[in-house]
Write an enzyme that holds these catalytic residues in place. Structure first.
Site, PDB file in Angstrom:
ATOM      1  N   HIS A 102      16.425  47.454  42.345  1.00 38.39           N
ATOM      2  CA  HIS A 102      16.667  47.675  43.771  1.00 38.39           C
ATOM      3  C   HIS A 102      16.904  46.322  44.446  1.00 38.39           C
ATOM      4  O   HIS A 102      16.692  45.269  43.840  1.00 38.39           O
ATOM      5  CB  HIS A 102      15.483  48.404  44.422  1.00 38.39           C
TER       6      HIS A 102
HETATM    7  C1  T46 Z   1      10.116  44.203  44.166  1.00 43.44           C
HETATM    8  C2  T46 Z   1       9.699  44.078  42.742  1.00 43.44           C
HETATM    9  C3  T46 Z   1       9.683  42.658  42.294  1.00 43.44           C
HETATM   10  C4  T46 Z   1       2.980  50.324  47.235  1.00 43.44           C
HETATM   11  O1  T46 Z   1       2.335  51.308  47.605  1.00 43.44           O
HETATM   12  N1  T46 Z   1       2.875  49.157  47.932  1.00 43.44           N
HETATM   13  C5  T46 Z   1       3.547  48.037  47.570  1.00 43.44           C
HETATM   14  O2  T46 Z   1       3.409  46.995  48.235  1.00 43.44           O
HETATM   15  C6  T46 Z   1       4.417  48.093  46.417  1.00 43.44           C
HETATM   16  C7  T46 Z   1       5.190  46.862  45.992  1.00 43.44           C
HETATM   17  C8  T46 Z   1       4.509  49.264  45.742  1.00 43.44           C
HETATM   18  N2  T46 Z   1       3.802  50.363  46.149  1.00 43.44           N
HETATM   19  C9  T46 Z   1       3.905  51.595  45.369  1.00 43.44           C
HETATM   20  C10 T46 Z   1       5.255  52.278  45.428  1.00 43.44           C
HETATM   21  C11 T46 Z   1       5.370  52.934  44.054  1.00 43.44           C
HETATM   22  O3  T46 Z   1       4.761  54.203  44.107  1.00 43.44           O
HETATM   23  O4  T46 Z   1       3.690  51.260  43.994  1.00 43.44           O
HETATM   24  C12 T46 Z   1       4.528  52.029  43.162  1.00 43.44           C
HETATM   25  C13 T46 Z   1       5.369  51.130  42.252  1.00 43.44           C
HETATM   26  O5  T46 Z   1       6.306  50.389  43.073  1.00 43.44           O
HETATM   27  P1  T46 Z   1       7.815  50.102  42.615  1.00 43.44           P
HETATM   28  O6  T46 Z   1       8.314  51.236  41.809  1.00 43.44           O
HETATM   29  O7  T46 Z   1       8.596  49.743  43.828  1.00 43.44           O
HETATM   30  O8  T46 Z   1       7.605  48.805  41.674  1.00 43.44           O
HETATM   31  P2  T46 Z   1       8.708  47.827  41.056  1.00 43.44           P
HETATM   32  O9  T46 Z   1       8.003  46.989  40.066  1.00 43.44           O
HETATM   33  O10 T46 Z   1       9.911  48.558  40.624  1.00 43.44           O
HETATM   34  O11 T46 Z   1       9.166  46.885  42.302  1.00 43.44           O
HETATM   35  C14 T46 Z   1       8.234  46.003  42.910  1.00 43.44           C
HETATM   36  C15 T46 Z   1       8.398  46.018  44.443  1.00 43.44           C
HETATM   37  O12 T46 Z   1       8.328  47.357  44.922  1.00 43.44           O
HETATM   38  C16 T46 Z   1       9.692  45.410  44.902  1.00 43.44           C
HETATM   39  O13 T46 Z   1       9.631  45.141  46.297  1.00 43.44           O
HETATM   40  O14 T46 Z   1      10.910  43.418  44.655  1.00 43.44           O
HETATM   41  O15 T46 Z   1       8.431  44.674  42.452  1.00 43.44           O
END
Ligand code: T46
Length: 131
Positions: free
Chosen positions: A49
């Site tokens: 993303h």
């Molecule tokens: C990014 C990369 C480097 C939250 O509730 N709060 C938060 O601050 C974050 C970051 C995530 N979440 C929840 C949302 C999802 O249900 O945690 C779960 C996993 O998040 P996500 O699928 O977005 O994780 P990544 O590793 O794909 O991405 C993350 C960050 O979301 C993003 O901003 O730049 O790490």
């Protein structure tokens, strides 16, 4: 590409190493949020993303992983494996993380609170957005 490597000073002595991070000094924004990921296995790709507004600094505290960045014109892959190195990433950069070691702990300092509306999760939407 709007990224920057930040090297943090290591305050080491016979007891071990210590790295201190201060907002607006070593980090170019107010830190509103800190999160970290661990227990990600080597086959998993995270991220996929871009963000409309968010700036972040990513620091691999333990182990290693790869960070793939794409601003729509240029692509770059960075090995993250050093707890005293941060990668500053601005908005409008597509990011993916891969090749996580079992012991990888990836810390992220973020300029904004969590906001799902700030995410662009489709690559074509990202390209259209930055045009
Ligand atoms: C990014 C990369 C480097 C939250 O509730 N709060 C938060 O601050 C974050 C970051 C995530 N979440 C929840 C949302 C999802 O249900 O945690 C779960 C996993 O998040 P996500 O699928 O977005 O994780 P990544 O590793 O794909 O991405 C993350 C960050 O979301 C993003 O901003 O730049 O790490």
């Amino acid at each position: 590409m709007k990224i920057k490597r930040i090297l943090f000073d290591i305050h080491g002595d016979e007891r071990g190493q210590l790295v201190a991070i201060e907002e607006l000094k070593s980090i170019p924004f107010d830190i509103k949020r800190v999160y970290y990921m661990y227990n990600t296995t080597s086959k998993v790709i995270r991220g996929k993303h871009a963000h409309k507004k968010l700036q972040q600094v990513m620091i691999c505290l333990n182990g290693f992983c790869k960070l793939h960045l794409d601003d729509g014109e240029e692509k770059q892959t960075i090995d993250l494996n050093s707890p005293n190195e941060g990668i500053y990433i601005t908005n409008n950069i597509w990011r993916e993380m891969s090749d996580f070691s079992d012991d990888c702990v990836l810390l992220v300092l973020a300029s904004e609170y969590y906001d799902e509306n700030d995410y662009i999760r489709d690559y074509q939407d990202f390209l259209n957005y930055i045009k």
